[in-house]
Design a protein around this motif. Structure first.
Motif, PDB file in Angstrom:
ATOM      1  N   HIS A 119     -89.324  54.656 -36.084  1.00 16.87           N
ATOM      2  CA  HIS A 119     -89.910  53.760 -37.343  1.00 16.87           C
ATOM      3  C   HIS A 119     -90.407  52.513 -36.656  1.00 16.87           C
ATOM      4  N   PRO A 179     -98.789  55.555 -39.739  1.00 15.69           N
ATOM      5  CA  PRO A 179     -97.473  55.566 -40.412  1.00 15.69           C
ATOM      6  C   PRO A 179     -96.732  56.750 -39.866  1.00 15.69           C
ATOM      7  N   CYS A 183     -84.694  50.407 -43.456  1.00 18.08           N
ATOM      8  CA  CYS A 183     -85.919  50.695 -44.036  1.00 18.08           C
ATOM      9  C   CYS A 183     -85.817  50.570 -45.792  1.00 18.08           C
ATOM     10  N   ARG A 189     -95.521  44.694 -47.731  1.00 21.65           N
ATOM     11  CA  ARG A 189     -95.389  44.613 -46.192  1.00 21.65           C
ATOM     12  C   ARG A 189     -95.562  43.475 -45.584  1.00 21.65           C
ATOM     13  N   PRO A 224     -89.071  48.133 -41.925  1.00 21.36           N
ATOM     14  CA  PRO A 224     -90.038  49.379 -42.373  1.00 21.36           C
ATOM     15  C   PRO A 224     -90.035  49.560 -43.818  1.00 21.36           C
ATOM     16  N   THR A 240     -95.113  52.008 -43.174  1.00 23.62           N
ATOM     17  CA  THR A 240     -94.517  52.304 -41.968  1.00 23.62           C
ATOM     18  C   THR A 240     -94.167  53.747 -41.986  1.00 23.62           C
ATOM     19  N   ARG A 241     -93.854  54.416 -43.058  1.00 21.31           N
ATOM     20  CA  ARG A 241     -93.209  55.599 -43.111  1.00 21.31           C
ATOM     21  C   ARG A 241     -93.873  56.368 -44.465  1.00 21.31           C
TER      22      ARG A 241
END
Length: 236
Positions: free
Chosen positions: A5, A13, A166, A181, A187, A208-209
């Protein structure tokens, strides 16, 4: 999990499919995905339950089967933690072989948990797990009808300060992602939706994910329905 991550080349991502059983997990691993994330709704459907109604013991057992079936790290969607004390929740999560947990701040009865109480719970989970679990804190403001981005940011910051690795503002509109963001130091997990922005665009906006909830199961079931229709046409 934390290395996966970290800031990624070109801002691309991390794409994390959601297996609902051991067989689907193996398919995703064989396709080259470096990590997987179980969806509670997908597992519920595979076991014959409505979303949110899977008994804790069955959910942990399902996660364990998935984690045993693959060599890549698996994070487990454990809904709101099933009312378990942080010590027991962490112990049972680790027993499954999961590398991380997803914990939501929505109440099963509706509405949202108090953000500071949820932050305290996440801090207790972090203290109990140490570095042994990647903690993804789901923020349910959008799915509970609160469209104010500042409400999501407030909760996400509290959860990050509590030790979450996260945050997951599920169903956040694409237009809100740049602000999320910019305002959040950990993340950001984004839900991919049919017809929505591409993975690359979500990355540019701030993801990010990227995860899918039970969306991949639903797409698979459409294929199964087509196969069932073909077979049914051959019935006498």
């Amino acid at each position: 999990m934390r290395a996966l991550h970290a800031v990624r080349a070109g801002g691309a991502p991390l794409i994390v499919p959601g297996p609902w059983d051991a067989a689907s997990a193996r398919v995703f691993e064989e396709a080259g995905f470096p990590t997987l994330a179980t969806p509670s709704a997908g597992i519920a459907a595979s076991l014959g339950y409505e979303d949110g109604e899977t008994p804790a013991a069955e959910m942990f057992a399902a996660v364990a089967r998935i984690a045993r079936a693959v060599s890549v790290p698996v994070t487990a969607d454990l809904e709101d933690g099933y009312g378990l004390a942080p010590e027991e929740l962490v112990e049972r999560a680790l027993e499954t072989g999961a590398a991380g947990v997803n914990l939501e701040d929505g109440r099963r009865s509706g509405g949202l948990k108090d953000p500071r109480e949820q932050a305290d719970r996440l801090a207790a989970v972090r203290a109990e797990a140490g570095s042994g679990l990647f903690v993804n804190a789901r923020v349910d403001t959008y799915v509970r009808g609160v469209d104010d981005v500042s409400a999501a940011v407030e909760r996400a910051r509290l959860y990050a300060e509590a030790g979450a690795d996260c945050v997951y503002p599920i169903m956040a509109p694409a237009a809100h992602l740049p602000l999320l963001r910019a305002e959040i130091d950990v993340p950001v997990n984004v839900l991919a939706v049919p017809g929505g922005p591409s993975f690359a665009e979500l990355g540019r906006l701030g993801a990010t994910r990227i995860t899918f909830g039970h969306g991949l199961l639903l797409r698979t079931l459409k294929g199964v329905a087509g196969l069932a229709g073909e077979l049914a046409r051959e019935l006498p």
